[in-house]
Design an enzyme around this catalytic site. Structure first.
Site, PDB file in Angstrom:
ATOM      1  N   GLY A   1       0.779  -1.243   0.000  1.00  0.00           N
ATOM      2  CA  GLY A   1       0.000   0.000   0.000  1.00  0.00           C
ATOM      3  C   GLY A   1       0.807   1.288   0.000  1.00  0.00           C
ATOM      4  CB  SER A   2       4.365   2.196  -0.650  1.00  0.00           C
ATOM      5  OG  SER A   2       4.618   1.771  -1.954  1.00  0.00           O
ATOM      6  CG  ASN A   3       2.215   2.917  -5.744  1.00  0.00           C
ATOM      7  OD1 ASN A   3       2.672   3.846  -6.406  1.00  0.00           O
ATOM      8  ND2 ASN A   3       2.795   1.725  -5.694  1.00  0.00           N
TER       9      ASN A   3
ATOM     10  CG  ASN B   1      -2.945  -2.013 -12.866  1.00  0.00           C
ATOM     11  OD1 ASN B   1      -2.917  -2.135 -11.637  1.00  0.00           O
ATOM     12  ND2 ASN B   1      -2.235  -2.798 -13.667  1.00  0.00           N
TER      13      ASN B   1
ATOM     14  CG  HIS C   1       2.454  -3.752 -15.104  1.00  0.00           C
ATOM     15  ND1 HIS C   1       1.937  -4.908 -14.553  1.00  0.00           N
ATOM     16  CD2 HIS C   1       3.528  -4.124 -15.830  1.00  0.00           C
ATOM     17  CE1 HIS C   1       2.667  -5.932 -14.938  1.00  0.00           C
ATOM     18  NE2 HIS C   1       3.643  -5.492 -15.721  1.00  0.00           N
TER      19      HIS C   1
ATOM     20  CG  ASP D   1      -0.857  -6.004 -16.903  1.00  0.00           C
ATOM     21  OD1 ASP D   1      -1.406  -5.281 -16.051  1.00  0.00           O
ATOM     22  OD2 ASP D   1      -0.182  -7.005 -16.617  1.00  0.00           O
TER      23      ASP D   1
ATOM     24  CD  GLU E   1       5.124   0.888  -8.957  1.00  0.00           C
ATOM     25  OE1 GLU E   1       4.828   0.859  -7.748  1.00  0.00           O
ATOM     26  OE2 GLU E   1       5.238  -0.126  -9.644  1.00  0.00           O
TER      27      GLU E   1
HETATM   28  C1  GRF Z   1       3.682  -1.916  -7.378  1.00  0.00           C
HETATM   29  O1  GRF Z   1       4.932  -2.369  -7.757  1.00  0.00           O
HETATM   30  C2  GRF Z   1       2.732  -1.891  -8.563  1.00  0.00           C
HETATM   31  O2  GRF Z   1       3.384  -1.658  -9.756  1.00  0.00           O
HETATM   32  C3  GRF Z   1       2.156  -3.235  -8.577  1.00  0.00           C
HETATM   33  O3  GRF Z   1       2.054  -3.586  -7.221  1.00  0.00           O
HETATM   34  C4  GRF Z   1       3.013  -2.864  -6.450  1.00  0.00           C
HETATM   35  C5  GRF Z   1       2.310  -2.166  -5.345  1.00  0.00           C
HETATM   36  O4  GRF Z   1       3.196  -1.557  -4.446  1.00  0.00           O
HETATM   37  N1  GRF Z   1       0.946  -3.296  -9.338  1.00  0.00           N
HETATM   38  P1  GRF Z   1       2.613  -0.899  -3.132  1.00  0.00           P
HETATM   39  O5  GRF Z   1       1.706  -1.947  -2.484  1.00  0.00           O
HETATM   40  O6  GRF Z   1       1.840   0.303  -3.504  1.00  0.00           O
HETATM   41  O7  GRF Z   1       3.782  -0.594  -2.281  1.00  0.00           O
END
Ligand code: GRF
Length: 204
Positions: free
Chosen positions: A11-13, A106, A108, A149, A178
């Site tokens: 969940g870092s994103n 999404n 990727h 994708d 990302e």
């Molecule tokens: C990321 O590498 C994204 O590209 C992929 O899953 C990962 C999620 O990272 N789809 P995080 O959970 O947001 O840290």
């Protein structure tokens, strides 16, 4: 813009998007986190960030149709205009994709169309990239359709591969890129929406 984020693990994103909304960098709000993993770090982050979350999986609701209805109604109830899949390890059903068509994106961790498709996720992507002795990798943000994708690519950023690169070091670099790319792409989506609204107002 009200945003829903789907995440299964770290969940870092999700956190990066939420913080960008809270700081005003993104003119939007993360209304909801949806996760299929009760023990995910993403849910722990949602609690810390005071973001409403829903844990929904086959265990919670074995009936797929009811599961979809629950997800769709929640997205509608929260007036979500954008759905971000950020490490969501479950394919969205066609009923959700159809009802939110064009509004699901999404992230990727490769330069699609390379290293995408069913089974290509997480460290598998980075291992394959290194096995093929690529000089660059990267990340992609794309629209989601029913093919893994394969939706329209919205943005990409390359990552140079250095000597002694490992799947772990590449994953770490990808994650940093990302966070930047997903925020930039969401900002562009909001700008486009606002431009369209201004245009429609003028031509009324
Ligand atoms: C990321 O590498 C994204 O590209 C992929 O899953 C990962 C999620 O990272 N789809 P995080 O959970 O947001 O840290």
């Amino acid at each position: 813009m009200r945003i829903a984020v789907f995440a299964s693990h770290n969940g870092s994103n999700f956190q990066a998007i939420t913080e960008a909304c809270k700081s005003g960098e993104i003119k939007g709000e993360v209304a909801l986190l949806i996760s299929n993993n009760k023990k995910s770090q993403a849910i722990a982050r949602a609690k810390n960030l005071h973001i409403q979350f829903l844990h929904i999986s086959e265990n919670v609701e074995p009936n797929e149709q009811l599961r979809d209805t629950k997800i769709s109604s929640l997205l509608n109830e929260h007036n979500c205009e954008l759905v971000v899949l950020a490490g969501y390890m479950k394919k969205l059903s066609s009923s959700i994709i159809d009802s939110f068509g064009g509004k699901i994106i999404n992230i990727h961790p490769s330069l699609l169309p390379k290293y995408g498709g069913k089974g290509m996720y997480g460290s598998k992507v980075h291992k394959e990239v290194l096995k093929n002795k690529e000089y660059v990798s990267g990340v992609t943000v794309h629209l989601v359709n029913s093919d893994y994708d394969k939706g329209k690519i919205l943005s990409q950023q390359t990552i140079p591969i250095t000597e002694n690169e490992t799947p772990e070091s590449l994953a770490e670099k990808a994650r940093r890129v990302e966070h930047h790319l997903i925020i930039k792409t969401i900002k562009e989506i909001i700008e486009k929406k606002n431009r369209l609204a201004r245009y429609e107002k003028k031509t009324k």
